[in-house]
Design an enzyme around this catalytic site. Sequence first.
Site, PDB file in Angstrom:
ATOM      1  N   LYS A  54     -29.398 -20.843  17.984  1.00 22.75           N
ATOM      2  CA  LYS A  54     -30.429 -20.388  17.039  1.00 22.75           C
ATOM      3  C   LYS A  54     -31.700 -20.418  17.750  1.00 22.75           C
ATOM      4  CE  LYS A  54     -28.484 -22.564  12.789  1.00 22.75           C
ATOM      5  NZ  LYS A  54     -28.412 -23.505  11.958  1.00 22.75           N
ATOM      6  N   GLN A  98     -30.469 -29.799  11.362  1.00 19.86           N
ATOM      7  CA  GLN A  98     -29.121 -29.123  11.395  1.00 19.86           C
ATOM      8  C   GLN A  98     -28.248 -30.315  10.539  1.00 19.86           C
ATOM      9  OE1 GLN A  98     -28.167 -26.396  12.577  1.00 19.86           O
ATOM     10  NE2 GLN A  98     -26.305 -26.664  12.437  1.00 19.86           N
ATOM     11  N   ASP A 121     -34.199 -23.296   5.821  1.00 13.47           N
ATOM     12  CA  ASP A 121     -32.918 -23.277   5.621  1.00 13.47           C
ATOM     13  C   ASP A 121     -32.667 -23.218   3.983  1.00 13.47           C
ATOM     14  OD1 ASP A 121     -31.108 -23.299   7.309  1.00 13.47           O
ATOM     15  OD2 ASP A 121     -31.492 -25.672   8.229  1.00 13.47           O
TER      16      ASP A 121
HETATM   17  N1  GUN Z   1     -24.878 -26.808   9.367  1.00 12.56           N
HETATM   18  C1  GUN Z   1     -23.966 -25.524   8.953  1.00 12.56           C
HETATM   19  N2  GUN Z   1     -24.491 -24.524   8.789  1.00 12.56           N
HETATM   20  C2  GUN Z   1     -25.880 -24.827   8.588  1.00 12.56           C
HETATM   21  C3  GUN Z   1     -27.039 -24.054   8.500  1.00 12.56           C
HETATM   22  O1  GUN Z   1     -27.162 -23.053   8.021  1.00 12.56           O
HETATM   23  N3  GUN Z   1     -28.347 -24.731   8.545  1.00 12.56           N
HETATM   24  C4  GUN Z   1     -28.275 -26.196   8.958  1.00 12.56           C
HETATM   25  N4  GUN Z   1     -29.500 -26.832   9.055  1.00 12.56           N
HETATM   26  N5  GUN Z   1     -27.175 -26.784   9.236  1.00 12.56           N
HETATM   27  C5  GUN Z   1     -26.042 -26.279   9.217  1.00 12.56           C
END
Ligand code: GUN
Length: 294
Positions: A54, A98, A121
């Site tokens: 990311k 995350q 998110d």
């Molecule tokens: N863990 C798995 N997918 C995601 C996501 O899209 N965002 C976040 N913050 N954690 C994740």
Amino acid sequence: MTATIIDGKAVAARLRAEVAEEVKKMVAEHGVRPGLAAVLVGENPASHTYVRMKRKACDEVGIDSYGYELPENASQEEVEELVRKLNADPKVNGILVQLPLPSHLNEEAILAAIDIEKDVDGFHPINIGRLAMKGREPLFVPATPKGVIYLLEEAGAQFEGANAVVLGRSNIVGMPTALLLVHKNSTVTIVHSRTRDIPSVTREADILVAAVGRPKMVKGDWVKPGAIVIDVGVNRVDDPTAKKGYRLVGDVDFDEVKEVAGALTPVPGGVGPMTIAMLLKNTLRAAQIALAKK
Ligand code: GUN
């Protein structure tokens, strides 16, 4: 019949180029650059990989990214304190915590601490709550479900009145995807581990989204001929011939389903790149919201 393979990588590349263009404009016109803070707690190797990807993607489109790593045993207060600090930091437009978090932490309270205007998110209870209600608009929609819908649109899905089946009811993918499909006027069924006779349900689906985390679970005879199938699964399976000793497979048995479906996403190269592209789009939007308030 052989399915059209939906190239998520190409669609995501196009979206990233659009974001890069918008970022360039923002810098030229306003002298500010969007910023994303990524918070990682603990040592989950997959989470570290995702955050690295990311942040690299941010870098490539000109979004500043700030990494924050806390130890596995970080306290609830430490994580919430960091979130509050990032809420107050004008360089940070988006905050990504995350998931999953270590089990001793209260995920809901941490996500609720994020300023909803920085909730790129889309997991803040207000954003999710709005998504679950008619006539309400979340500020941000979670990235993977947003990517799933985008790929369905690319594949020409006729949402209105279609039977849409979502396999899996996770907070991150299954449930928000089902809600977005309801917004699109599809007739939505959520299938989960307690569902009786799963194949009889999936065989009715015009749109099938698999997000359960079980390698190759969806077989050819689970799929209605011509259906659009979106595979969200990313499963590591042992493969001694692969350099890393494993390879990635989806929740869909690709070789079987491609003979039945009308369109299908591959793994890798389907939904995965879209998740990142949508996060970038959400971060750009957060920066635009912040700019409009100045
Ligand atoms: N863990 C798995 N997918 C995601 C996501 O899209 N965002 C976040 N913050 N954690 C994740």
